[in-house]
Scaffold this motif. Structure first.
Motif, short mmCIF file in Angstrom:
data_model
loop_
_atom_site.label_atom_id
_atom_site.label_comp_id
_atom_site.label_asym_id
_atom_site.label_seq_id
_atom_site.Cartn_x
_atom_site.Cartn_y
_atom_site.Cartn_z
N VAL A 23 46.10 46.04 35.47
CA VAL A 23 45.35 44.88 35.03
C VAL A 23 43.89 45.05 35.40
CG1 VAL A 23 45.07 42.39 35.23
CG2 VAL A 23 47.36 43.40 35.32
N ALA A 24 43.03 44.85 34.41
CA ALA A 24 41.59 44.91 34.63
C ALA A 24 41.03 43.50 34.79
CB ALA A 24 40.90 45.61 33.46
N SER A 25 40.15 43.34 35.75
CA SER A 25 39.53 42.03 35.96
C SER A 25 38.04 42.19 36.20
CB SER A 25 40.19 41.31 37.14
OG SER A 25 39.99 42.03 38.33
N GLY A 26 37.32 41.09 36.04
CA GLY A 26 35.89 41.10 36.21
C GLY A 26 35.23 40.46 35.01
N SER A 27 33.91 40.52 34.97
CA SER A 27 33.20 39.91 33.86
C SER A 27 31.94 40.70 33.55
CB SER A 27 32.84 38.46 34.20
OG SER A 27 31.98 38.43 35.34
N GLY A 28 31.37 40.42 32.40
CA GLY A 28 30.13 41.05 32.02
C GLY A 28 30.28 42.43 31.42
N PHE A 29 31.47 42.72 30.91
CA PHE A 29 31.68 44.03 30.32
C PHE A 29 32.70 43.92 29.20
CE2 PHE A 29 35.86 44.62 32.08
CZ PHE A 29 35.83 43.91 33.28
N THR A 30 32.73 44.95 28.38
CA THR A 30 33.73 45.10 27.33
C THR A 30 34.48 46.40 27.58
OG1 THR A 30 32.34 43.94 25.73
CG2 THR A 30 34.13 45.30 24.85
N ILE A 31 35.79 46.32 27.56
CA ILE A 31 36.59 47.51 27.81
C ILE A 31 36.62 48.37 26.55
CG2 ILE A 31 38.91 48.37 28.27
CD1 ILE A 31 39.30 45.99 30.13
N ASN A 32 36.29 49.63 26.73
CA ASN A 32 36.29 50.58 25.63
C ASN A 32 37.62 51.33 25.56
OD1 ASN A 32 35.03 51.99 23.48
ND2 ASN A 32 34.69 53.74 24.82
N ARG A 101 28.62 47.81 29.36
CA ARG A 101 27.82 46.63 29.74
C ARG A 101 26.49 46.71 29.00
NH1 ARG A 101 27.77 46.04 36.20
NH2 ARG A 101 26.33 47.75 35.89
N GLY A 102 25.85 45.59 28.88
CA GLY A 102 24.54 45.59 28.24
C GLY A 102 24.45 44.56 27.16
N PRO A 103 23.34 44.52 26.42
CA PRO A 103 22.46 45.65 26.07
C PRO A 103 21.37 45.91 27.13
CG PRO A 103 21.83 43.71 24.81
CD PRO A 103 23.05 43.34 25.60
N PRO A 104 20.78 47.12 27.12
CA PRO A 104 21.24 48.26 26.31
C PRO A 104 22.61 48.72 26.80
CG PRO A 104 19.62 49.01 27.90
CD PRO A 104 19.67 47.50 28.02
N PRO A 105 23.43 49.34 25.97
CA PRO A 105 24.79 49.71 26.36
C PRO A 105 24.81 50.74 27.48
CG PRO A 105 24.22 50.69 24.25
CD PRO A 105 23.13 49.73 24.58
N THR A 106 25.54 50.42 28.52
CA THR A 106 25.75 51.31 29.66
C THR A 106 27.24 51.49 29.87
OG1 THR A 106 23.73 50.51 30.74
CG2 THR A 106 25.31 51.70 32.11
#
Length: 121
Positions: A23-32, A101-106
């Motif tokens: 399970v992934a948790s957290g915020s401010g990102f999109t899982i690729n 994360r981002g923009p810019p994408p990191t």
């Protein structure tokens, strides 16, 4: 901050099955991508299976036809169903994710703490 929590694993006889979940948790990102790697004693860590956010899967040749990776619709949980296990599948299995994360994408890569799978002959 991205955190991965794995569960499952354990001891099974050859020919048996086990299931892992992460399970992934957290915020401010999109899982690729999310996936599983493993490391046997004295060996390098190797890819087992990976799944993208669109559901595209990749498997190591050694597990094709025996292992199945899947995810939930939200791409927050990834599963690994392991069937027809062999003693050579014995290893510590690590959950892995690449997030954006981002923009810019990191792009960031994160690992779980690992869970031991032992297959007895």
């Amino acid at each position: 901050q991205v955190q991965l929590v794995e569960s499952g694993g354990g001891l099974v006889q050859a020919g048996g099955s086990l299931s892992l979940s992460c399970v992934a948790s957290g915020s401010g990102f999109t899982i690729n991508t999310m996936g599983w790697y493993r490391q046997a004693p004295g060996k390098q860590r190797e890819l087992v299976a990976v799944i993208t956010s669109r559901g595209v899967t990749t498997y190591a040749d050694s597990v094709k036809g025996r292992f199945t990776i899947s995810k939930d619709n939200a791409m927050t949980t990834v599963y690994l169903q392991m069937d027809s296990l062999k003693p050579e599948d014995t290893a510590v299995y690590y959950c892995n994710t690449i997030v954006v994360r981002g923009p810019p994408p990191t792009y960031l890569e994160r690992w779980g703490q690992g869970t031991l799978v032992t297959v007895s002959s």
